[in-house]
Design an enzyme around this catalytic site. Structure first.
Site, short mmCIF file in Angstrom:
data_model
loop_
_atom_site.label_atom_id
_atom_site.label_comp_id
_atom_site.label_asym_id
_atom_site.label_seq_id
_atom_site.Cartn_x
_atom_site.Cartn_y
_atom_site.Cartn_z
N ALA A 56 0.80 -1.22 0.00
CA ALA A 56 0.00 0.00 0.00
C ALA A 56 0.83 1.27 0.00
O ALA A 56 0.30 2.36 0.25
CB ALA A 56 -0.93 0.00 1.21
N GLY A 61 -2.40 0.30 -4.58
CA GLY A 61 -2.52 0.06 -3.15
C GLY A 61 -2.58 1.34 -2.34
O GLY A 61 -3.39 1.49 -1.42
N SER A 184 -5.30 -9.62 -12.64
CA SER A 184 -5.00 -8.90 -13.88
C SER A 184 -5.63 -9.65 -15.03
O SER A 184 -5.84 -10.87 -14.96
CB SER A 184 -3.48 -8.81 -14.07
OG SER A 184 -3.15 -8.55 -15.40
N TYR A 209 4.35 -14.44 -14.82
CA TYR A 209 3.38 -13.47 -14.32
C TYR A 209 1.96 -13.95 -14.59
O TYR A 209 1.09 -13.90 -13.70
CB TYR A 209 3.61 -12.12 -14.98
CG TYR A 209 2.64 -11.05 -14.53
CD1 TYR A 209 2.72 -10.51 -13.25
CD2 TYR A 209 1.63 -10.59 -15.37
CE1 TYR A 209 1.83 -9.54 -12.83
CE2 TYR A 209 0.73 -9.62 -14.96
CZ TYR A 209 0.84 -9.09 -13.68
OH TYR A 209 -0.06 -8.14 -13.27
#
Length: 227
Positions: A56, A61, A184, A209
């Site tokens: 974050a 974030g 994603s 990924y």
């Protein structure tokens, strides 16, 4: 109009060129709007709620933490880099007027760090209403986590998988509660390589990924099924 050598010349634009420019600009605007995603128009308050957000201190974030702090929640920034996290927390506190924004150490590439963080939250927090698994790493070289897992799979999926399960009892006791896993669209190109989960035989940054993001989606669906 353009003046040249004492003469005044009228320049007329080609209609096809004008239309092309207009359509091009419109296309860029629409593409940017699409990439920006949806807009949250909720005015819901979160006073008295406790929210943990991983990663974050920057990007999505950080903006999520800022928005949730504006809604009155106690916000815990779970980050690896404490210096950056403290700077982000100070900025959010000043921007929102919410002094209940704190930082805790969490390195998702270390299962020991995940366990230490979860133990601290379970022991020190009276409730946990929302867990936002946001942190992630993308298309890195062929690195490994502290525990020997491929870095993207280990950080993006395994770290959050363990964290969620260690905090699940606290979340259930604070019901109605929520777990938000940030994935994603790359998950659509992913495949879980069960016979080579660390991709040691055929590593590719994008391949790794996509696998990690697909794992996020599958974990979310299974968590929802078993809740």
């Amino acid at each position: 109009m353009a003046a040249a050598g004492g003469m005044v010349e009228t320049l007329q634009a080609n209609p096809a060129v004008v239309i092309g420019v207009v359509l091009g600009v419109a296309g860029v605007v629409l593409l940017r709007k699409f990439c920006d995603g949806g807009v949250c128009r909720s005015t819901a308050r979160l006073d008295g709620k406790t929210v943990v957000i991983t990663g974050a201190n920057t990007g999505i974030g950080k903006e999520t933490a800022r928005d949730i702090a504006k809604r009155g929640a106690r916000v815990i920034l779970a980050c690896r880099d404490l210096t950056k996290a403290e700077a982000a927390a100070a900025e959010i506190r000043q921007d929102t007027g919410n002094g209940n924004v704190v930082v805790e150490k969490l390195n998702l590439a270390s299962l020991n760090s995940v366990r230490e963080f979860a133990a601290k939250i379970n022991a020190g927090e009276s409730r946990l209403d929302i867990l936002i698994n946001n942190a992630g790493i993308m298309t890195c070289p062929q690195w490994k986590t502290e525990d020997g897992f491929e870095m993207q799979f280990g950080t993006n999926h395994l770290g959050h998988f363990l964290l969620t399960n260690l905090l699940l009892d606290k979340l259930k006791k604070s019901a109605p509660s929520r777990v938000v896993n940030v994935s994603s669209s790359a998950h659509a190109g992913g495949h879980i390589h069960f016979d080579d989960i660390n991709l040691e035989k055929s590593y590719g940054p994008i391949k790794a990924y996509c696998q990690s993001k697909l794992a996020n989606v599958l974990f979310t669906k299974e968590l929802d099924r078993k809740r």
